[in-house]
Design a protein around this motif. Structure first.
Motif, PDB file in Angstrom:
ATOM      1  N   HIS A  13      54.811  40.846  48.632  1.00 21.54           N
ATOM      2  CA  HIS A  13      54.477  40.998  49.913  1.00 21.54           C
ATOM      3  C   HIS A  13      55.786  41.099  50.956  1.00 21.54           C
ATOM      4  CE1 HIS A  13      49.859  40.113  49.267  1.00 21.54           C
ATOM      5  NE2 HIS A  13      50.230  41.330  48.773  1.00 21.54           N
ATOM      6  N   ARG A  14      56.630  40.060  50.896  1.00 22.79           N
ATOM      7  CA  ARG A  14      57.715  40.038  51.691  1.00 22.79           C
ATOM      8  C   ARG A  14      58.486  41.350  51.497  1.00 22.79           C
ATOM      9  NH1 ARG A  14      57.965  34.622  50.118  1.00 22.79           N
ATOM     10  NH2 ARG A  14      59.951  35.207  48.688  1.00 22.79           N
ATOM     11  N   MET A  15      58.524  41.975  50.278  1.00 23.13           N
ATOM     12  CA  MET A  15      59.342  43.234  49.937  1.00 23.13           C
ATOM     13  C   MET A  15      58.697  44.256  50.013  1.00 23.13           C
ATOM     14  SD  MET A  15      61.685  41.515  46.817  1.00 23.13           S
ATOM     15  CE  MET A  15      63.117  42.477  47.166  1.00 23.13           C
ATOM     16  N   GLY A  16      57.353  44.333  50.443  1.00 23.91           N
ATOM     17  CA  GLY A  16      56.431  45.431  50.992  1.00 23.91           C
ATOM     18  C   GLY A  16      55.804  46.174  49.691  1.00 23.91           C
ATOM     19  N   ILE A  17      55.601  45.216  48.676  1.00 20.38           N
ATOM     20  CA  ILE A  17      55.132  45.774  47.581  1.00 20.38           C
ATOM     21  C   ILE A  17      53.519  45.045  47.421  1.00 20.38           C
ATOM     22  CG2 ILE A  17      55.024  45.744  44.972  1.00 20.38           C
ATOM     23  CD1 ILE A  17      57.927  45.788  45.088  1.00 20.38           C
ATOM     24  N   GLY A  18      52.492  45.818  47.128  1.00 22.24           N
ATOM     25  CA  GLY A  18      51.231  45.364  47.017  1.00 22.24           C
ATOM     26  C   GLY A  18      51.066  44.770  45.610  1.00 22.24           C
ATOM     27  N   VAL A  19      50.050  43.822  45.189  1.00 23.32           N
ATOM     28  CA  VAL A  19      49.749  43.194  43.848  1.00 23.32           C
ATOM     29  C   VAL A  19      48.461  43.465  43.490  1.00 23.32           C
ATOM     30  CG1 VAL A  19      50.079  41.250  42.505  1.00 23.32           C
ATOM     31  CG2 VAL A  19      51.520  41.718  44.456  1.00 23.32           C
ATOM     32  N   LEU A  20      48.274  44.326  42.373  1.00 19.70           N
ATOM     33  CA  LEU A  20      46.871  44.341  41.984  1.00 19.70           C
ATOM     34  C   LEU A  20      46.566  43.634  40.485  1.00 19.70           C
ATOM     35  CD1 LEU A  20      46.835  48.381  41.772  1.00 19.70           C
ATOM     36  CD2 LEU A  20      45.988  46.814  43.506  1.00 19.70           C
ATOM     37  N   LEU A  21      45.650  42.721  40.071  1.00 19.14           N
ATOM     38  CA  LEU A  21      45.525  42.013  38.901  1.00 19.14           C
ATOM     39  C   LEU A  21      44.459  42.826  38.110  1.00 19.14           C
ATOM     40  CD1 LEU A  21      46.029  39.679  37.527  1.00 19.14           C
ATOM     41  CD2 LEU A  21      44.291  38.321  38.748  1.00 19.14           C
ATOM     42  N   ASP A  22      44.868  42.844  36.900  1.00 19.96           N
ATOM     43  CA  ASP A  22      43.837  43.315  35.972  1.00 19.96           C
ATOM     44  C   ASP A  22      42.928  42.279  35.373  1.00 19.96           C
ATOM     45  OD1 ASP A  22      42.808  44.603  33.477  1.00 19.96           O
ATOM     46  OD2 ASP A  22      44.728  45.265  32.755  1.00 19.96           O
ATOM     47  N   VAL A  23      41.628  42.444  35.372  1.00 20.47           N
ATOM     48  CA  VAL A  23      40.618  41.305  35.241  1.00 20.47           C
ATOM     49  C   VAL A  23      39.773  41.783  34.116  1.00 20.47           C
ATOM     50  CG1 VAL A  23      40.776  40.160  37.406  1.00 20.47           C
ATOM     51  CG2 VAL A  23      39.270  42.086  37.122  1.00 20.47           C
ATOM     52  N   VAL A  24      39.284  40.833  33.149  1.00 22.05           N
ATOM     53  CA  VAL A  24      38.282  41.339  32.039  1.00 22.05           C
ATOM     54  C   VAL A  24      37.068  40.635  32.500  1.00 22.05           C
ATOM     55  CG1 VAL A  24      38.004  41.427  29.714  1.00 22.05           C
ATOM     56  CG2 VAL A  24      40.375  41.297  30.643  1.00 22.05           C
ATOM     57  N   TYR A  25      36.019  41.455  32.635  1.00 23.34           N
ATOM     58  CA  TYR A  25      34.663  40.876  32.833  1.00 23.34           C
ATOM     59  C   TYR A  25      33.594  41.471  31.971  1.00 23.34           C
ATOM     60  CZ  TYR A  25      36.295  39.710  37.498  1.00 23.34           C
ATOM     61  OH  TYR A  25      37.069  39.291  38.761  1.00 23.34           O
ATOM     62  N   ASN A  26      33.932  42.308  30.960  1.00 18.05           N
ATOM     63  CA  ASN A  26      32.926  42.653  29.762  1.00 18.05           C
ATOM     64  C   ASN A  26      32.836  41.671  28.657  1.00 18.05           C
ATOM     65  OD1 ASN A  26      34.826  43.689  27.779  1.00 18.05           O
ATOM     66  ND2 ASN A  26      35.908  44.682  29.679  1.00 18.05           N
ATOM     67  N   HIS A  27      33.941  41.010  28.418  1.00 22.59           N
ATOM     68  CA  HIS A  27      33.928  39.967  27.447  1.00 22.59           C
ATOM     69  C   HIS A  27      34.853  38.780  27.593  1.00 22.59           C
ATOM     70  CE1 HIS A  27      37.542  41.824  26.506  1.00 22.59           C
ATOM     71  NE2 HIS A  27      37.780  40.844  25.586  1.00 22.59           N
ATOM     72  N   LEU A  28      34.627  37.605  26.731  1.00 22.06           N
ATOM     73  CA  LEU A  28      35.754  36.455  27.012  1.00 22.06           C
ATOM     74  C   LEU A  28      36.250  36.471  25.523  1.00 22.06           C
ATOM     75  CD1 LEU A  28      33.544  35.792  29.602  1.00 22.06           C
ATOM     76  CD2 LEU A  28      35.076  33.848  29.440  1.00 22.06           C
ATOM     77  N   GLY A  29      37.154  35.605  25.414  1.00 25.05           N
ATOM     78  CA  GLY A  29      37.904  35.423  24.202  1.00 25.05           C
ATOM     79  C   GLY A  29      37.259  34.983  23.235  1.00 25.05           C
ATOM     80  N   PRO A  30      37.626  34.962  21.891  1.00 21.99           N
ATOM     81  CA  PRO A  30      36.926  34.485  20.951  1.00 21.99           C
ATOM     82  C   PRO A  30      36.849  32.864  20.679  1.00 21.99           C
ATOM     83  CG  PRO A  30      38.641  35.644  19.883  1.00 21.99           C
ATOM     84  CD  PRO A  30      38.654  35.901  21.509  1.00 21.99           C
ATOM     85  N   SER A  31      38.105  32.682  21.089  1.00 23.59           N
ATOM     86  CA  SER A  31      38.761  31.024  21.311  1.00 23.59           C
ATOM     87  C   SER A  31      38.753  30.539  22.444  1.00 23.59           C
ATOM     88  CB  SER A  31      40.201  31.083  20.571  1.00 23.59           C
ATOM     89  OG  SER A  31      40.494  29.815  20.245  1.00 23.59           O
ATOM     90  N   GLY A  32      38.398  29.101  22.538  1.00 19.05           N
ATOM     91  CA  GLY A  32      38.406  28.370  23.906  1.00 19.05           C
ATOM     92  C   GLY A  32      37.427  28.994  24.715  1.00 19.05           C
ATOM     93  N   ASN A  33      36.310  29.599  24.506  1.00 19.62           N
ATOM     94  CA  ASN A  33      35.121  29.821  25.259  1.00 19.62           C
ATOM     95  C   ASN A  33      33.990  28.869  25.131  1.00 19.62           C
ATOM     96  OD1 ASN A  33      33.081  31.232  26.618  1.00 19.62           O
ATOM     97  ND2 ASN A  33      32.995  32.936  25.377  1.00 19.62           N
TER      98      ASN A  33
END
Length: 570
Positions: A170-190
């Motif tokens: 933001h200080r350098m004038g760039i926006g940030v988008l984040l990839d999120v996963v809502y259709n499944h969760l990992g097979p391990s540690g869930n």
């Protein structure tokens, strides 16, 4: 400190904290609660359900010891932001840059990524899109096996590291988008199963069990994902989210989860006073995805457009296997550049059925287009990227198209490093079976599958960008081409105009050339290896990919695999 957890089927819940277990009180709709005054920022804890556990908190804000360790209390108020004058970025007219934190630099951390932001400023990108950062099993992963969705991978720098990265952008004038996963969760540690009906009990996609968005108990499950999205946008100051594979969301309710999420995000945008974007990855080719809520759509700001990628890739590479078969003729590229998609209700030979609907009236800025991305490189057995001649032509069309263009890290200088599929599962069964699972996923794509072992650390190491390549002339020259294209796009309104009905295409599939008219501008591309002369009377050349491009009385002469952006003569 107040501890709260949703566990509707448990008869007794305790919080394991500060060396002991403390009983929790049952409340409405399956929520349990207790107060532990001495707990504070950094305190480790877990939940015990009917004597089983302790398990990490489903809404854990921090997992300092990994996905199998205890959760830790995290106080968002302890971070001091410096982006107070940031007013956000609108997706219209923007250029996006996708990156994977672990391979963007040799160190693979948010801190190291900050050191490369000047490069992105000089490239003139408007957003960085960060691949998923939720905790994953092991030390390396694409991110789509994430669990503990409210936390941030400690390998990258944890929640404070992500905040520092966003702050610096933001200080350098760039926006940030984040990839999120809502259709499944990992097979391990869930560990969500013991807490409640988070899942539907059937395979929702190739990647795992479908989440419960419309069955009994789904009210709280939907809130789990919606509040997760709001956390990223509010507490981490993110400017938008990319929603992974929304076609795998199974939701038969009258109000789809995406529409409910869009409504909540619109309200948050009003509160924080800056635009917030939701970008869906969808395989449906359904324009309702990006139509506004009041027009009966799902309210997404934009969606990824694979059809544009497939058409560009087929044109510059000559590949025609798998899903590229429908795009092999140059007429497919002509159609996507003017209609947004190829499959708008017609037959798809790859799917062996008709597919999609027309995108009439949808502006191009709502379609995020790309020549490469993590999927289209990483889903190839060897993770190989396009060669430089193909990049020059493809980038020339992408960055003069009516869509929102997105680049994949290293593309702008023709990185030779691959982007392979890698993971680091703890369970031996998952480690041993990952390569075979990956091969089965792409059965029928036309690949001879000879991919490196995803669990081998060397597979991960090979995928790290080599920034020293920029010292070589050919890489620096390509970077200058990308910079010039983006600068021209931002300087000339014709090139960022999102109106698809203003784009006109002339093409000769047999001659393998294409002309795209953008207002008074003309983008001419020769995909053939042979030179070609076109009957275009050039007034002024704005940008050319090759010095031998010549404009004369007999027309415009382009050498093989070259392009030019010009003003035609009156």
């Amino acid at each position: 400190m107040i501890f709260e957890v949703w566990a509707p089927k448990a008869t007794a819940v305790e919080v394991d904290v500060l060396g002991g277990r403390r009983p929790m009180t049952s409340g409405e709709r399956g929520w349990w609660r207790t107060e532990v005054p001495e707990a504070a920022h950094g305190t480790r804890y877990g939940y015990v359900l009917d004597g089983d556990g302790p398990y990490p908190d489903p809404r854990s804000r921090r997992q300092p010891d990994g996905v199998f360790g205890p959760s830790a209390v995290y106080d968002h108020a302890r971070y001091t932001w410096s982006d107070h004058e940031w007013t956000g970025r609108d997706l219209r007219g923007a250029v996006i840059y996708e990156l994977h934190v672990g391979t963007f630099t040799q160190a693979g951390t948010f801190e190291a990524a900050v050191e490369k932001l000047e490069h992105l400023v000089e490239l003139s990108v408007d957003f960085v899109e960060v691949m998923p950062v939720a905790p994953v099993p092991g030390g390396r992963n694409w991110g789509y096996d994430g669990v503990d969705l409210y936390a941030v991978n400690e390998t990258y720098g944890g929640p404070d590291g992500l905040k520092s990265f966003v702050d610096a952008c933001h200080r350098m004038g760039i926006g940030v988008l984040l990839d999120v996963v809502y259709n499944h969760l990992g097979p391990s540690g869930n560990f969500l199963h013991p807490f409640g009906p988070y899942f539907s009990g059937f395979d929702g996609s190739y990647w795992g069990e479908a989440v419960n968005l419309d069955g009994p108990g789904s009210d709280e499950v939907r809130r789990y994902f919606i509040e997760n999205a709001l956390q990223w946008l509010r507490d981490f100051h993110l400017d938008g989210l990319r929603l992974d594979a929304v076609h795998a969301l199974h939701d038969k309710r009258a109000t789809h989860l995406l529409a409910e999420l869009a409504e909540e995000v619109d309200a948050l945008a009003c509160s924080v006073g800056r635009p917030l974007s939701l970008i869906a990855e969808s395989d449906l080719n359904d324009p309702r995805m990006v139509r506004s809520l009041d027009a009966g759509g799902l309210g997404m700001t934009a969606q990824w457009d694979d059809d544009v990628h497939h058409a560009l890739h087929a044109a510059v590479s000559g590949e025609a296997h798998g899903y590229y078969s429908d795009f092999a003729d140059l007429s497919a590229l002509a159609k996507v550049l003017t209609s947004g998609v190829l499959h708008d209700g017609g037959y798809s030979s790859f799917r062996e059925r008709s597919h999609g609907r027309p995108y009439a009236g949808v502006p191009g800025h709502r379609l995020v287009a790309f020549l490469q991305n993590h999927d289209q490189i990483g889903n190839r057995p060897l993770g190989d990227r396009l060669p430089m001649p193909a990049l020059k032509l493809g980038a020339g069309l992408l960055l003069t198209s009516p869509f929102t263009p997105m680049l994949f890290m290293g593309e702008e200088w023709g990185a030779r490093t691959p982007f392979l599929f890698f993971s680091d599962h703890v369970e031996q069964e998952l480690r041993d079976g990952e390569g075979g699972r990956r091969q089965r996923e792409f059965d029928g794509f036309g690949y001879v599958w000879d991919a490196p072992d995803p669990s081998d650390e060397e597979t991960f190491q090979q995928s790290k960008l080599d920034w020293d390549e920029l010292k070589e002339e050919e890489h620096w020259s390509l970077l200058c081409w990308y910079r010039d294209l983006i600068a021209l796009r931002k300087a000339l309104p014709e090139l960022s105009d999102p109106r698809l009905d203003r784009v006109r295409i002339d093409t000769d599939p047999a001659g393998n050339w294409l002309v795209m008219w953008r207002g008074s501008l003309c983008v001419v591309v020769n995909f053939s290896e042979e030179s070609v002369t076109l009957p275009i009377n050039v007034g002024a050349v704005l940008l050319a990919s090759d010095e031998p491009v010549r404009a004369g009385q007999d027309g415009l002469r382009l050498p093989g695999q070259a392009m030019v952006i010009c003003h035609p003569a009156p």
